[in-house]
Design a protein around this motif. Structure first.
Motif, PDB file in Angstrom:
ATOM      1  N   VAL A   1       0.771  -1.229  -0.052  1.00  0.00           N
ATOM      2  CA  VAL A   1      -0.064   0.067  -0.008  1.00  0.00           C
ATOM      3  C   VAL A   1       1.054   1.193   0.010  1.00  0.00           C
ATOM      4  O   VAL A   1       1.944   1.278   0.598  1.00  0.00           O
ATOM      5  CB  VAL A   1      -0.971   0.053   1.229  1.00  0.00           C
ATOM      6  N   GLY A   2       0.432   2.252  -0.967  1.00  0.00           N
ATOM      7  CA  GLY A   2       1.363   3.484  -1.066  1.00  0.00           C
ATOM      8  C   GLY A   2       0.363   4.761  -1.430  1.00  0.00           C
ATOM      9  O   GLY A   2      -0.816   4.437  -1.451  1.00  0.00           O
ATOM     10  N   THR A   3       1.044   5.649  -1.666  1.00  0.00           N
ATOM     11  CA  THR A   3       0.358   6.843  -2.032  1.00  0.00           C
ATOM     12  C   THR A   3       0.204   7.122  -3.518  1.00  0.00           C
ATOM     13  O   THR A   3       0.917   6.582  -4.296  1.00  0.00           O
ATOM     14  CB  THR A   3       1.184   8.193  -1.636  1.00  0.00           C
ATOM     15  N   CYS A   4      -0.786   7.799  -3.992  1.00  0.00           N
ATOM     16  CA  CYS A   4      -0.888   8.175  -5.382  1.00  0.00           C
ATOM     17  C   CYS A   4       0.084   9.472  -5.780  1.00  0.00           C
ATOM     18  O   CYS A   4       0.441  10.169  -4.697  1.00  0.00           O
ATOM     19  CB  CYS A   4      -2.453   8.539  -5.741  1.00  0.00           C
ATOM     20  N   ALA A   5       0.384   9.709  -6.972  1.00  0.00           N
ATOM     21  CA  ALA A   5       1.074  10.709  -7.313  1.00  0.00           C
ATOM     22  C   ALA A   5       0.235  12.005  -7.135  1.00  0.00           C
ATOM     23  O   ALA A   5      -0.928  12.108  -7.486  1.00  0.00           O
ATOM     24  CB  ALA A   5       1.706  10.696  -8.930  1.00  0.00           C
ATOM     25  N   ASP A   6       0.908  12.743  -6.587  1.00  0.00           N
ATOM     26  CA  ASP A   6       0.289  14.255  -6.500  1.00  0.00           C
ATOM     27  C   ASP A   6      -0.775  14.517  -5.345  1.00  0.00           C
ATOM     28  O   ASP A   6      -1.377  15.343  -5.468  1.00  0.00           O
ATOM     29  CB  ASP A   6      -0.214  14.990  -7.725  1.00  0.00           C
ATOM     30  N   TYR A   7      -0.823  13.410  -4.563  1.00  0.00           N
ATOM     31  CA  TYR A   7      -2.197  13.435  -3.953  1.00  0.00           C
ATOM     32  C   TYR A   7      -1.489  12.877  -2.281  1.00  0.00           C
ATOM     33  O   TYR A   7      -0.719  12.036  -2.146  1.00  0.00           O
ATOM     34  CB  TYR A   7      -3.363  12.563  -4.142  1.00  0.00           C
ATOM     35  N   PRO A   8      -1.949  13.477  -1.274  1.00  0.00           N
ATOM     36  CA  PRO A   8      -1.412  13.203   0.036  1.00  0.00           C
ATOM     37  C   PRO A   8      -2.205  11.807   0.387  1.00  0.00           C
ATOM     38  O   PRO A   8      -3.240  11.763  -0.133  1.00  0.00           O
ATOM     39  CB  PRO A   8      -1.926  14.278   1.040  1.00  0.00           C
ATOM     40  N   LYS A   9      -1.627  11.075   1.319  1.00  0.00           N
ATOM     41  CA  LYS A   9      -2.095   9.733   1.662  1.00  0.00           C
ATOM     42  C   LYS A   9      -3.132  10.178   2.881  1.00  0.00           C
ATOM     43  O   LYS A   9      -3.335  11.216   3.529  1.00  0.00           O
ATOM     44  CB  LYS A   9      -1.126   9.021   2.445  1.00  0.00           C
ATOM     45  N   GLY A  10      -4.026   9.022   2.829  1.00  0.00           N
ATOM     46  CA  GLY A  10      -5.071   9.285   4.186  1.00  0.00           C
ATOM     47  C   GLY A  10      -4.985   8.054   5.011  1.00  0.00           C
ATOM     48  O   GLY A  10      -3.814   7.532   5.173  1.00  0.00           O
ATOM     49  N   ASP A  11      -6.216   7.628   5.706  1.00  0.00           N
ATOM     50  CA  ASP A  11      -5.945   6.673   6.711  1.00  0.00           C
ATOM     51  C   ASP A  11      -6.477   5.254   5.949  1.00  0.00           C
ATOM     52  O   ASP A  11      -7.820   5.090   5.694  1.00  0.00           O
ATOM     53  CB  ASP A  11      -6.907   6.979   8.136  1.00  0.00           C
ATOM     54  N   ALA A  12      -5.505   4.368   5.764  1.00  0.00           N
ATOM     55  CA  ALA A  12      -5.834   2.963   4.969  1.00  0.00           C
ATOM     56  C   ALA A  12      -6.020   1.831   5.919  1.00  0.00           C
ATOM     57  O   ALA A  12      -5.423   1.854   6.929  1.00  0.00           O
ATOM     58  CB  ALA A  12      -4.667   2.920   4.105  1.00  0.00           C
ATOM     59  N   SER A  13      -6.755   1.023   5.476  1.00  0.00           N
ATOM     60  CA  SER A  13      -6.904  -0.187   6.146  1.00  0.00           C
ATOM     61  C   SER A  13      -7.046  -1.430   5.172  1.00  0.00           C
ATOM     62  O   SER A  13      -7.975  -1.008   4.301  1.00  0.00           O
ATOM     63  CB  SER A  13      -8.245  -0.207   7.035  1.00  0.00           C
ATOM     64  N   THR A  14      -6.659  -2.403   5.343  1.00  0.00           N
ATOM     65  CA  THR A  14      -6.536  -3.706   4.541  1.00  0.00           C
ATOM     66  C   THR A  14      -7.168  -4.939   5.507  1.00  0.00           C
ATOM     67  O   THR A  14      -6.415  -5.279   6.592  1.00  0.00           O
ATOM     68  CB  THR A  14      -5.247  -4.002   3.866  1.00  0.00           C
ATOM     69  N   GLY A  15      -7.987  -5.701   4.823  1.00  0.00           N
ATOM     70  CA  GLY A  15      -8.454  -7.052   5.558  1.00  0.00           C
ATOM     71  C   GLY A  15      -9.089  -6.906   6.831  1.00  0.00           C
ATOM     72  O   GLY A  15      -8.934  -7.766   7.516  1.00  0.00           O
ATOM     73  N   TRP A  16     -10.197  -5.795   6.998  1.00  0.00           N
ATOM     74  CA  TRP A  16     -10.811  -5.726   8.318  1.00  0.00           C
ATOM     75  C   TRP A  16     -12.102  -6.751   8.053  1.00  0.00           C
ATOM     76  O   TRP A  16     -12.578  -6.964   7.226  1.00  0.00           O
ATOM     77  CB  TRP A  16     -11.322  -4.361   8.169  1.00  0.00           C
ATOM     78  N   ASN A  17     -11.972  -7.410   9.163  1.00  0.00           N
ATOM     79  CA  ASN A  17     -12.993  -8.433   9.660  1.00  0.00           C
ATOM     80  C   ASN A  17     -13.519  -9.297   8.342  1.00  0.00           C
ATOM     81  O   ASN A  17     -14.677  -9.478   8.173  1.00  0.00           O
ATOM     82  CB  ASN A  17     -14.301  -7.599   9.968  1.00  0.00           C
ATOM     83  N   SER A  18     -12.587  -9.861   7.626  1.00  0.00           N
ATOM     84  CA  SER A  18     -12.971 -10.696   6.524  1.00  0.00           C
ATOM     85  C   SER A  18     -11.483 -11.449   5.991  1.00  0.00           C
ATOM     86  O   SER A  18     -10.619 -11.236   6.436  1.00  0.00           O
ATOM     87  CB  SER A  18     -13.580  -9.728   5.236  1.00  0.00           C
ATOM     88  N   VAL A  19     -11.889 -12.506   5.166  1.00  0.00           N
ATOM     89  CA  VAL A  19     -10.791 -13.255   4.621  1.00  0.00           C
ATOM     90  C   VAL A  19     -10.144 -12.423   3.578  1.00  0.00           C
ATOM     91  O   VAL A  19     -10.829 -11.961   2.510  1.00  0.00           O
ATOM     92  CB  VAL A  19     -11.168 -14.631   4.227  1.00  0.00           C
ATOM     93  N   SER A  20      -8.640 -12.473   3.388  1.00  0.00           N
ATOM     94  CA  SER A  20      -8.039 -11.939   2.302  1.00  0.00           C
ATOM     95  C   SER A  20      -7.211 -12.978   1.970  1.00  0.00           C
ATOM     96  O   SER A  20      -6.708 -14.046   2.570  1.00  0.00           O
ATOM     97  CB  SER A  20      -7.096 -10.816   2.962  1.00  0.00           C
ATOM     98  N   ARG A  21      -7.057 -13.053   0.379  1.00  0.00           N
ATOM     99  CA  ARG A  21      -6.284 -13.989  -0.131  1.00  0.00           C
ATOM    100  C   ARG A  21      -5.361 -13.413  -1.597  1.00  0.00           C
ATOM    101  O   ARG A  21      -5.811 -12.468  -1.758  1.00  0.00           O
ATOM    102  CB  ARG A  21      -7.070 -15.039  -0.847  1.00  0.00           C
ATOM    103  N   ILE A  22      -4.136 -14.074  -1.750  1.00  0.00           N
ATOM    104  CA  ILE A  22      -3.500 -13.788  -2.867  1.00  0.00           C
ATOM    105  C   ILE A  22      -3.341 -15.223  -3.727  1.00  0.00           C
ATOM    106  O   ILE A  22      -3.017 -16.196  -2.779  1.00  0.00           O
ATOM    107  CB  ILE A  22      -2.043 -13.438  -2.470  1.00  0.00           C
ATOM    108  N   ILE A  23      -3.457 -15.229  -5.049  1.00  0.00           N
ATOM    109  CA  ILE A  23      -3.580 -16.173  -5.619  1.00  0.00           C
ATOM    110  C   ILE A  23      -2.655 -16.073  -7.014  1.00  0.00           C
ATOM    111  O   ILE A  23      -2.652 -14.892  -7.684  1.00  0.00           O
ATOM    112  CB  ILE A  23      -5.146 -16.781  -6.228  1.00  0.00           C
TER     113      ILE A  23
END
Length: 276
Positions: A248-270
Motif C-alpha cells: 500500500v502506498g500513495t498516489c502521485a500528487d495526492y496526500p495519503k489518508g488513513d488506509a486499512s486492509t483486510g478488516w473483519n474478512s478473509v484476504s487472499r493472494i492467488i
C-alpha cells in the motif's frame, strides 16, 4: 508265292494304292505251269535266235514288272499316321480333357548376387528438435482470516511461489477488504511486487481509492470498508522462487489518508503460472 505277297503288302501299307498293287499281285500269281508253258514256247523261239538276242529278251521280261512296281512306289507318299492307325481311317478328334491338379511348388532358387551400392546422397541439414514436457498446471493460494492491517505505507502481505519456466507469465490476484479515510482529499494505492520490484512486463499491477474533500463534519465520520480486488498478468519474471507481495502506498500528487486492509474478512493472494 506267300513270301512275294507279304513283301508287296509291306510296300503298300495304304488303302488308296490297293487297286494298283492288286493288279501286280494277280500278275505274279500265275501258276507255275503257265509260266513253264510260256518258257517252253519262249525257248523254242530262243532256239531260232542268236544267244545274245535271247538273253536280251529274257532281261526285258524280268524288268517290266519291277518297273511298274517302282512307278507305283514313286507315286506313293506314306501317310505319317499309317503306322499308328493301320489301314483304318482316323476318326474325329475327341473333346479336350479337364485341367489337371496344380503341381507342387518347386524348390526355391538360389539367392541372387547383391546389388551395387547406390550413389552417395547429399549432405542433409542438422535440425535440433526440442522435446518439451507437456504443460502442467502450477498455481498457489495464500489466505488470511481477519488480516486487519492498518498501515498506510508498506507491505501488507506476501506469498512465495515457485516459477517453473522463464518463458511463462504470472497471473496474480489479491481479494480483500480495503478502506480509505481522510478529512481532506486523499488517495491510496494497492499494488503487487515480484521479488521487491513492480511489474514491468508490460506495466505495474495496481488498484487505487480516491476520496474527495467534503464538509468537515461528514469527512470526519466516513469509514466504509469494501471488498475489492487487485489483479493482473506479469511477464518477464525469471524461473525459481518468486516473492509475490501486496503493498500500500500513495498516489502521485495526492496526500495519503488513513488506509486499512483486510478488516473483519478473509484476504487472499492467488498466483498462477501460464504459458505464453
Amino acid at each position: 508265292m506267300f513270301f512275294l505277297r507279304v513283301s508287296f503288302w509291306k510296300l503298300t501299307g495304304s488303302f488308296i494304292l490297293r487297286p494298283a498293287l492288286l493288279w501286280t499281285q494277280n500278275w505274279l500269281q500265275l501258276s507255275v505251269q503257265t509260266v513253264a508253258s510260256h518258257l517252253t514256247q519262249s525257248f523254242a523261239v530262243f532256239g531260232t535266235m542268236s544267244p545274245l538276242a535271247a538273253r536280251l529278251l529274257i532281261l526285258v521280261c524280268l524288268t517290266l514288272p519291277l518297273n511298274g512296281v517302282e512307278k507305283v512306289r514313286r507315286g506313293y507318299r506314306k501317310d505319317p499316321d499309317a503306322d499308328k492307325y493301320g489301314s483304318c481311317m482316323q476318326g474325329p478328334a475327341g473333346t479336350s480333357g479337364r485341367d489337371g491338379n496344380p503341381g507342387a511348388n518347386g524348390i526355391p532358387g538360389t539367392p541372387g548376387f547383391p546389388g551395387r551400392d547406390g550413389q552417395k546422397g547429399e549432405k542433409g541439414e542438422c535440425i535440433s528438435e526440442i522435446f518439451e514436457e507437456p504443460w502442467r498446471p502450477n498455481y498457489k493460494q495464500c489466505a488470511w482470516n481477519s488480516l486487519n492491517y492498518g498501515i498506510d505505507l508498506g507491505k501488507v502481505a506476501d506469498c512465495t511461489f515457485t516459477k517453473l519456466r522463464s518463458d511463462s507469465s504470472l497471473r496474480v490476484l489479491f481479494s480483500g477488504s480495503l478502506r480509505l479515510k481522510c478529512k481532506n482529499a486523499c488517495c491510496q494505492r494497492w499494488y503487487f511486487t515480484f521479488n521487491g520490484a513492480e511489474c514491468t512486463g508490460p506495466l505495474p499491477i495496481e488498484s487505487i481509492i480516491y476520496l474527495d474533500q467534503g464538509s468537515p463534519e461528514l469527512n470526519s465520520t466516513i469509514n466504509i470498508h469494501r471488498t475489492s480486488s487487485v489483479e493482473g498478468l506479469c511477464e518477464g519474471v525469471k524461473a525459481g522462487l518468486v516473492d509475490v507481495a501486496v503493498w500500500v502506498g500513495t498516489c502521485a500528487d495526492y496526500p495519503k489518508g488513513d488506509a486499512s486492509t483486510g478488516w473483519n474478512s478473509v484476504s487472499r493472494i492467488i498466483v498462477e503460472e501460464l504459458p505464453k
